[in-house]
Design an enzyme around this catalytic site. Structure first.
Site, PDB file in Angstrom:
ATOM      1  N   GLU A  35      -2.051  -4.835  -2.219  1.00  0.00           N
ATOM      2  CA  GLU A  35      -1.851  -5.887  -0.986  1.00  0.00           C
ATOM      3  C   GLU A  35      -2.235  -7.131  -1.175  1.00  0.00           C
ATOM      4  OE1 GLU A  35       0.264  -5.367   1.487  1.00  0.00           O
ATOM      5  OE2 GLU A  35       0.371  -3.523   1.743  1.00  0.00           O
ATOM      6  N   HIS A  57      -7.025  -1.115   7.902  1.00  0.00           N
ATOM      7  CA  HIS A  57      -5.831  -0.139   8.704  1.00  0.00           C
ATOM      8  C   HIS A  57      -6.008   1.182   8.338  1.00  0.00           C
ATOM      9  CE1 HIS A  57      -4.031  -4.285   8.105  1.00  0.00           C
ATOM     10  NE2 HIS A  57      -3.783  -4.240   9.448  1.00  0.00           N
ATOM     11  N   ASP A  74      -7.622  -1.697  -0.118  1.00  0.00           N
ATOM     12  CA  ASP A  74      -6.674  -2.851   0.410  1.00  0.00           C
ATOM     13  C   ASP A  74      -7.317  -4.232   0.559  1.00  0.00           C
ATOM     14  OD1 ASP A  74      -4.943  -4.500   1.901  1.00  0.00           O
ATOM     15  OD2 ASP A  74      -3.850  -2.528   2.837  1.00  0.00           O
ATOM     16  N   HIS A  95       0.753  -1.196   0.111  1.00  0.00           N
ATOM     17  CA  HIS A  95      -0.206  -0.014  -0.296  1.00  0.00           C
ATOM     18  C   HIS A  95       0.723   1.062   0.103  1.00  0.00           C
ATOM     19  CE1 HIS A  95      -4.432   1.117   1.078  1.00  0.00           C
ATOM     20  NE2 HIS A  95      -3.910   1.842   0.176  1.00  0.00           N
ATOM     21  N   ASP A 138      -6.952  -6.433   2.369  1.00  0.00           N
ATOM     22  CA  ASP A 138      -6.951  -6.944   3.704  1.00  0.00           C
ATOM     23  C   ASP A 138      -8.105  -6.394   4.400  1.00  0.00           C
ATOM     24  OD1 ASP A 138      -6.226  -4.513   4.935  1.00  0.00           O
ATOM     25  OD2 ASP A 138      -4.088  -4.943   5.176  1.00  0.00           O
TER      26      ASP A 138
END
Length: 301
Positions: free
Chosen positions: A273, A126, A228, A101, A230
């Site tokens: 990612e 995050h 992202d 990222h 995640d």
């Protein structure tokens, strides 16, 4: 999307974090058929290949800060910014694949100069709001949003010759569930609009996206989506370097992309990612391609 021309740019960077394999993310997304998927939606798609990545054995300059691989991250992001800038000049929609990222520092640097009030949707587990002063790890992939907002090491904040790229009031974070203490302080101090998993569970994704669209439409003249993988739950997107349980489902994310497409809000995007080494039969990249299809107007009807 108003633009029918899409430029794909791969950024196989892994200098911003500590787990190898994420540099193969752009190839995995391509292998999952993203170009063909978009062409079926009547877009003209040009794959520009990958930006050049410096040799990992290149000697790292001595830095007084604790940031890892700073010179390599800067070099790569300068190249990313130039390429993205050029594609926007041509009237093309930049679609970037990563890679870790930290590449967002370059993508947004190349994009923001074309807008007076660029907005950003940060779809991520995050906050990526750490700086060299607050980061527990020194990994730059945890800092790109802060750098874009003008906070952190001067070489990151001033990349591509100007700062800040985006104002704090033009950012919406969606899906946050793993924030460091410094990031929580940053969010409170600057009143960043954040929809954590708590809010998403309480409100539901339709309301979250409706509020996001309303918030950004009245404040911005373009919106960049930084997604992202995640941000999604690792049971559905296992091929990421920093998985956090309790994340967004594919169905929620699919709906979010559809709603953003209907609103014609997004003017540039990146999907980052993806780590094939940690994945299961390219599951995460395939999921990413499904979300990309939805973002660009793919529907069941």
């Amino acid at each position: 999307m108003k633009e029918k021309q899409i430029s794909i740019i791969g950024v196989p960077i892994d200098y911003g974090q500590s787990r190898r394999g994420v540099d193969m993310g752009p190839s995995a997304i391509r292998y999952a058929g993203v170009k063909e998927r978009l062409e079926k939606l009547s877009y003209t798609v040009t794959d520009l290949g990958n930006v050049s990545i410096p040799n990992r054995h290149k000697k790292q300059e001595q830095m007084t800060s604790k940031l890892k691989n700073l010179s390599q991250v800067i070099e790569i992001n300068e190249s990313v910014a130039k390429k993205v800038d050029h594609e926007i000049e041509k009237g093309s929609f930049p679609l970037i694949f990563g890679g870790d990222h930290s590449l967002s520092i370059g993508t947004i640097a190349g994009i923001a100069k074309h807008y007076q009030r660029l907005g950003v949707i940060w779809y991520d587990a995050h906050g990526d709001l750490n700086t060299d002063q607050t980061s527990p790890s020194g990994n730059i992939h945890g800092m790109p949003l802060a750098a874009t907002l003008g906070f952190g090491h001067h070489k990151l904040t001033n990349l591509y010759g100007y700062a800040p790229k985006v104002k704090t009031e033009h950012v919406v974070i969606i899906g946050a569930r793993d924030l460091d203490p410094g990031e929580k302080d940053f969010i409170r101090k600057h009143n960043i609009k954040v929809f954590t998993m708590h809010e998403i569970d309480r409100l539901g994704m339709p309301q979250v996206i409706e509020e996001t669209i309303a918030y950004l439409k009245e404040r911005t003249d373009g919106v960049h989506l930084s997604l992202d993988l995640d941000g999604l739950d690792p049971t559905e997107a296992p091929g990421v370097g920093t998985p956090v349980i309790g994340g967004l489902t594919y169905r929620e994310s699919h709906l979010a992309m559809e709603m953003l497409a209907e609103a014609e809000l997004i003017t540039s995007a990146e999907f980052v990612e993806v780590n094939p080494i940690l994945d299961e039969k390219n599951k995460t990249a395939t999921l990413a391609v499904g979300l990309i299809g939805s973002l660009f107007g793919e529907t069941l009807k």
